[in-house]
Design a protein around this motif. Structure first.
Motif, PDB file in Angstrom:
ATOM      1  N   PRO A   1       0.875  -1.242   0.001  1.00 17.60           N
ATOM      2  CA  PRO A   1      -0.005   0.063   0.155  1.00 17.60           C
ATOM      3  C   PRO A   1       0.886   1.345   0.041  1.00 17.60           C
ATOM      4  O   PRO A   1       0.837   2.406  -0.506  1.00 17.60           O
ATOM      5  CB  PRO A   1      -0.818  -0.063   1.211  1.00 17.60           C
ATOM      6  N   SER A   2       1.935   1.338   0.483  1.00 16.04           N
ATOM      7  CA  SER A   2       2.842   2.419   0.768  1.00 16.04           C
ATOM      8  C   SER A   2       3.552   2.765  -0.578  1.00 16.04           C
ATOM      9  O   SER A   2       4.234   3.797  -0.693  1.00 16.04           O
ATOM     10  CB  SER A   2       3.948   2.133   1.787  1.00 16.04           C
ATOM     11  N   ASP A   3       3.449   1.822  -1.540  1.00 15.57           N
ATOM     12  CA  ASP A   3       3.911   2.112  -3.063  1.00 15.57           C
ATOM     13  C   ASP A   3       3.276   3.073  -3.842  1.00 15.57           C
ATOM     14  O   ASP A   3       3.356   3.450  -4.889  1.00 15.57           O
ATOM     15  CB  ASP A   3       4.175   0.782  -3.635  1.00 15.57           C
ATOM     16  N   GLU A   4       1.958   3.568  -3.441  1.00 12.47           N
ATOM     17  CA  GLU A   4       0.999   4.278  -4.081  1.00 12.47           C
ATOM     18  C   GLU A   4       1.789   5.714  -4.439  1.00 12.47           C
ATOM     19  O   GLU A   4       1.444   5.833  -5.894  1.00 12.47           O
ATOM     20  CB  GLU A   4      -0.066   4.577  -3.290  1.00 12.47           C
ATOM     21  N   ASN A   5       2.531   6.292  -3.747  1.00 13.70           N
ATOM     22  CA  ASN A   5       3.142   7.446  -4.224  1.00 13.70           C
ATOM     23  C   ASN A   5       4.125   7.336  -5.458  1.00 13.70           C
ATOM     24  O   ASN A   5       3.961   7.983  -6.394  1.00 13.70           O
ATOM     25  CB  ASN A   5       3.569   8.246  -2.976  1.00 13.70           C
ATOM     26  N   ILE A   6       4.894   6.289  -5.427  1.00 13.41           N
ATOM     27  CA  ILE A   6       6.103   6.283  -6.348  1.00 13.41           C
ATOM     28  C   ILE A   6       5.129   5.781  -7.702  1.00 13.41           C
ATOM     29  O   ILE A   6       5.605   6.142  -8.699  1.00 13.41           O
ATOM     30  CB  ILE A   6       6.901   5.276  -5.979  1.00 13.41           C
ATOM     31  N   VAL A   7       4.272   4.714  -7.379  1.00 13.49           N
ATOM     32  CA  VAL A   7       3.493   4.406  -8.678  1.00 13.49           C
ATOM     33  C   VAL A   7       2.809   5.730  -9.267  1.00 13.49           C
ATOM     34  O   VAL A   7       2.811   5.566 -10.655  1.00 13.49           O
ATOM     35  CB  VAL A   7       2.547   3.361  -8.041  1.00 13.49           C
ATOM     36  N   ARG A   8       1.930   6.403  -8.383  1.00 14.54           N
ATOM     37  CA  ARG A   8       1.480   7.395  -9.354  1.00 14.54           C
ATOM     38  C   ARG A   8       2.600   8.549  -9.788  1.00 14.54           C
ATOM     39  O   ARG A   8       2.333   9.085 -11.065  1.00 14.54           O
ATOM     40  CB  ARG A   8       0.536   8.169  -8.178  1.00 14.54           C
ATOM     41  N   SER A   9       3.667   8.782  -9.076  1.00 18.81           N
ATOM     42  CA  SER A   9       4.456   9.579  -9.596  1.00 18.81           C
ATOM     43  C   SER A   9       5.014   9.230 -10.941  1.00 18.81           C
ATOM     44  O   SER A   9       5.091  10.070 -11.968  1.00 18.81           O
ATOM     45  CB  SER A   9       5.924  10.047  -8.698  1.00 18.81           C
ATOM     46  N   LEU A  10       5.621   7.873 -10.948  1.00 22.02           N
ATOM     47  CA  LEU A  10       6.125   7.221 -12.149  1.00 22.02           C
ATOM     48  C   LEU A  10       5.007   7.237 -13.502  1.00 22.02           C
ATOM     49  O   LEU A  10       5.682   7.555 -14.530  1.00 22.02           O
ATOM     50  CB  LEU A  10       6.968   6.131 -11.853  1.00 22.02           C
ATOM     51  N   ARG A  11       4.039   7.113 -13.078  1.00 23.98           N
ATOM     52  CA  ARG A  11       3.037   6.732 -14.015  1.00 23.98           C
ATOM     53  C   ARG A  11       2.706   8.411 -14.643  1.00 23.98           C
ATOM     54  O   ARG A  11       2.465   8.553 -15.958  1.00 23.98           O
ATOM     55  CB  ARG A  11       1.702   6.240 -13.608  1.00 23.98           C
ATOM     56  N   ALA A  12       2.599   9.329 -13.767  1.00 25.08           N
ATOM     57  CA  ALA A  12       2.698  10.742 -14.260  1.00 25.08           C
ATOM     58  C   ALA A  12       3.576  11.339 -15.487  1.00 25.08           C
ATOM     59  O   ALA A  12       3.177  11.859 -15.905  1.00 25.08           O
ATOM     60  CB  ALA A  12       2.378  11.519 -13.189  1.00 25.08           C
TER      61      ALA A  12
END
Length: 478
Positions: free
Chosen positions: A55-66
């Protein structure tokens, strides 16, 4: 600042590697090597599909996808010159919390030939005492009993392999990139134990269809704070939501045991070998042991950053004497490795201001570090009659650090020892200096049985208490 962009068409890259754990080290290390080899026309099938499971990976996932999965990597030179690389080798990114089926199907995909992992030492779920896989963990038990509804890396990989077997999609290599000794053997023990508990037939299939090479990885890659993001972007001129920075040194040595093919990473500087042991011994005995050696004395002397400690020539000579006098006679250099150059480079790396590490991080969890980095060579040193001065001083410094929790300047601090037992604490609290030598970290060595070690250690413990760490260190350096 020099910015180096990749020169391949990222849209034409297909994924042949699935990586679990898309953290900073992975993005500074494996992605860096892979980004380089994708320039070759015959390597276009080796793009990386990243997988995040927490769950704590959400920020890195959203940042890289952006930003279309691209990011900047600032490589900080020891000479003060930095280079920025644009990395395009991450071609897909799946978040298991959002789409667990996509993770499983990707593992089963015949185009994926290698699963790589950076899940940390604790991620392998092995008992610290016995090395056995902890099957009675609640999440593990859930995944064992409920195939296909996974929450752990073991459940995801097992279900992906099961579908791979069912569809005759061929074998695969599981390559650990975590910083632990014989990491491939560790991964094999953990994944095999899980699968044997869940599916005997799949476990049998794995014997001939899954390989687990050992590898040795090395590159200092600090955590990236919000302030670092601003600083890195200002220097690079790139608006990056997920920048990474690292030192200029990089090393990856891998046993060449890939069951379904591999990238030509050697074109980017990766070294392939039949046996990674000599490289591991060199790194553990020189890099990791030296980090431990300088950590407690430096912290007690008031230093809080490693590069600051390395500005003190007493600390530098202490570390270099340890490398040259204590360790070099015990560590045969791997083939094609210049040990003198390796040691010189280590000193330069420790002193690199751009990637300075916290001394407190090096001090953290000494109970786990001493048995791996210090004790094996210390046992050999005692048997061989080698000078024990520096390691005895380190042991006395470690006792003082744990017992008094005050440095040479009177500053108090909190210790970080998650595996310290109640029995260990009694030995630390004991006013008898020798009681400390029975600490769980030292149990594989009979330290009290060495008259010379006991004599040196006892004298140093008393001197540190009465004079302070700095003056005692100065008295023992050559």
């Amino acid at each position: 600042m020099n910015t180096i962009s990749y020169h391949y068409d990222a849209e034409k890259i297909t994924t042949g590697i699935l990586h679990i754990g898309v953290g900073n080290f992975h993005r500074a290390h494996q992605q860096f090597y892979t980004n380089a080899i994708l320039e070759s026309e015959d390597q276009k099938q080796w793009g990386i599909c990243g997988v995040c499971l927490l769950p704590s990976d959400e920020n890195i996932v959203r940042s890289l996808r952006a930003q279309n999965l691209e990011y900047s990597l600032t490589v900080c030179g020891r000479n003060g010159t930095d280079e920025v690389y644009k990395i395009g080798s991450l071609r897909e990114l799946i978040w298991g919390i959002e789409d667990p089926e996509a993770v499983i199907n990707k593992i089963a995909d015949p185009s994926i030939k290698i699963i790589t992992l950076t899940i940390t030492e604790g991620g392998y779920n092995l008992d610290k005492e016995t090395g056995a896989f902890i099957l009675n963990d609640e999440k593990i038990q859930h995944d064992v009993k409920n195939p296909g509804t996974s929450s752990t890396v073991f459940g995801f990989v097992a279900e992906g392999l099961r579908r791979r077997k069912l569809n005759n999609n061929g074998g695969i290599t599981i390559l650990s990139c975590d910083n632990l000794q014989h990491n491939g053997n560790t991964a094999k023990r953990a994944f095999t134990a899980f699968v044997e508990a869940q599916d005997k037939e799949l476990a049998e299939w794995m014997k001939t269809h899954v390989s687990f090479p050992n590898s040795m990885v090395d590159r200092i890659t600090p955590a990236v704070s919000p302030e670092d993001v601003v600083r890195l972007n200002q220097k690079s001129g790139i608006e990056d939501l997920a920048p990474v920075y690292c030192e200029d040194f990089i090393q990856w040595v891998i046993e060449d045991n890939f069951i379904a093919g591999r990238p030509a990473w050697e074109r980017a500087g990766v070294e392939f070998t039949d046996d990674v042991t000599a490289f591991e011994n060199m790194k553990l005995s020189l890099l990791n042991a030296s980090h431990t050696l300088l950590s407690y004395p430096s912290f007690l002397m008031g230093y809080r950053k490693v590069d600051q400690a390395m500005e003190d020539q007493d600390v530098v000579r202490f570390v270099r004497n340890f490398m040259d006098t204590d360790i070099t006679p015990l560590v045969p250099a791997p083939k094609n490795t210049d040990l003198e150059d390796y040691k010189k480079t280590l000193i330069e790396r420790f002193a690199n201001h751009s990637v300075s590490d916290q001394v407190s991080r090096l001090c953290f969890d000494g109970i786990s570090k001493f048995p791996v980095y210090i004790i094996p060579n210390l046992i050999t040193m005692i048997k061989a009659g080698i000078d024990l001065t520096r390691v005895a001083f380190l042991t006395a410094s470690y006792r003082h650090y744990l017992k008094y929790k005050t440095d040479d300047h009177g500053h108090s601090y909190e210790i970080g020892e998650p595996w310290l037992t109640a029995e260990d604490q009694k030995l630390i609290d004991d006013e008898n200096t020798l009681a400390f030598l029975e600490l769980s970290a030292f149990k594989s060595a009979d330290l009290k049985g060495s008259v010379k070690f006991v004599e040196l250690y006892t004298e140093f413990a008393n001197q540190i208490k009465n004079k302070g760490t700095g003056p005692v260190l100065k008295s023992i350096i050559k």
